[in-house]
Design a protein around this motif. Sequence first.
Motif, short mmCIF file in Angstrom:
data_model
loop_
_atom_site.label_atom_id
_atom_site.label_comp_id
_atom_site.label_asym_id
_atom_site.label_seq_id
_atom_site.Cartn_x
_atom_site.Cartn_y
_atom_site.Cartn_z
N UNK A 1 0.83 -1.20 0.00
CA UNK A 1 0.00 0.00 0.00
C UNK A 1 0.86 1.26 0.00
N UNK A 2 1.96 1.23 0.73
CA UNK A 2 2.87 2.38 0.76
C UNK A 2 3.49 2.61 -0.61
N UNK A 3 3.88 1.52 -1.26
CA UNK A 3 4.44 1.64 -2.61
C UNK A 3 3.42 2.21 -3.59
N UNK A 4 2.17 1.79 -3.44
CA UNK A 4 1.12 2.30 -4.33
C UNK A 4 0.95 3.80 -4.15
N UNK A 5 0.99 4.27 -2.91
CA UNK A 5 0.90 5.71 -2.65
C UNK A 5 2.04 6.46 -3.31
N UNK A 6 3.25 5.88 -3.21
CA UNK A 6 4.42 6.53 -3.82
C UNK A 6 4.27 6.61 -5.34
N UNK A 7 3.74 5.56 -5.94
CA UNK A 7 3.56 5.56 -7.41
C UNK A 7 2.53 6.60 -7.82
N UNK B 1 9.83 7.65 -6.48
CA UNK B 1 10.53 6.41 -6.75
C UNK B 1 10.33 5.35 -5.67
N UNK B 2 10.14 5.78 -4.42
CA UNK B 2 10.06 4.83 -3.32
C UNK B 2 9.17 5.37 -2.22
N UNK C 1 5.91 8.44 5.98
CA UNK C 1 4.51 8.85 5.99
C UNK C 1 3.63 7.87 5.23
N UNK C 2 4.13 7.36 4.10
CA UNK C 2 3.37 6.38 3.33
C UNK C 2 3.11 5.11 4.15
N UNK C 3 4.14 4.64 4.83
CA UNK C 3 4.02 3.40 5.60
C UNK C 3 3.08 3.57 6.78
N UNK C 4 3.24 4.65 7.52
CA UNK C 4 2.38 4.88 8.68
C UNK C 4 0.92 5.03 8.24
N UNK C 5 0.69 5.75 7.15
CA UNK C 5 -0.67 5.90 6.64
C UNK C 5 -1.25 4.56 6.21
#
Length: 309
Positions: free
Chosen positions: A91-97, A102-103, A107-111
Amino acid sequence: MAAGDALGAGYEFDSPMPANQPVAMIGGGLGDFAPGEWTDDTSMAIVIARALANSEGQLDTGASDYMVRQWAVWAKDAPDVGTQTRAVLRAAEQTARVDKRDAPNTADAVAAATAIHRQTGRSGGNGSLMRTAPIALAYLDRTPDDTYQAAVKISKLTHFDDEAAEACALWTLAVRHALLTAELNIRVGLPLLDPERALVWERRIQQAEEKRPRDFSHNGWVVEAFQGAWSSIMVSKAADGGSAERLVASVEAAVRGGVDTDTVAAIAGSLVGAACGLRAIPAQWLEILHGWPGMNAQNLVELSLELVD
């Protein structure tokens, strides 16, 4: 930690074993690991160790971003990743995309961890407890409260649940205490908890001391993983012959407890190993110990020393 992890890898999700059944680094398991190869427990811990070594022990945004990025890279090809951890990292990777980055970052992981908890109502797996020990090495010269807070923050990168955070903090403080004093005291962090929560954990610790590792069969849950690991150490306290026998007996007891054998043995090994020291690990284990990212036992020694330098 790595020795317990590799020992338990070949028995993961097996039923409990008799007390006299031999345990060895046979390999196999869910990831078809080679004999002596560690699993996701140690691999994730290595990322924490490298991040804190690179930041000179400072848990800043750069260090936690490094953890999230490297875990995401590792999880793409890892043969055995916890369900919750994998979901958070994806899910964190999807947010970054979506954001054209690039990665993923902290914040992405916690969210993602927060969102998954709200969707499922569950995020108390053992995946953050299994990797927490390196924090103790990096925080030997810091206060217990600093150590506690660092363990909580790193747990929250993938596990929203407060019980997972509490378990990580208590175990990390016990590892830190063992490194400084060679004493095994799982209660050393209880005064830092809210009094009501301290009572809850005191009851859980007492249960672990009164029962056997096999009695904590729901050890995919962080609480029973904690209890199973401490029970494994307690049932081995009468081991004859000194620290080497105590360490071996503890991680073998964790494996014989069954189910999530690599994780419970890794957790137990991190604490009893902190008290007993490197020399307590059998030479034949050290000779074959290896795993992601292409490291062996000597590399782990070097990384550990770098953390406390």
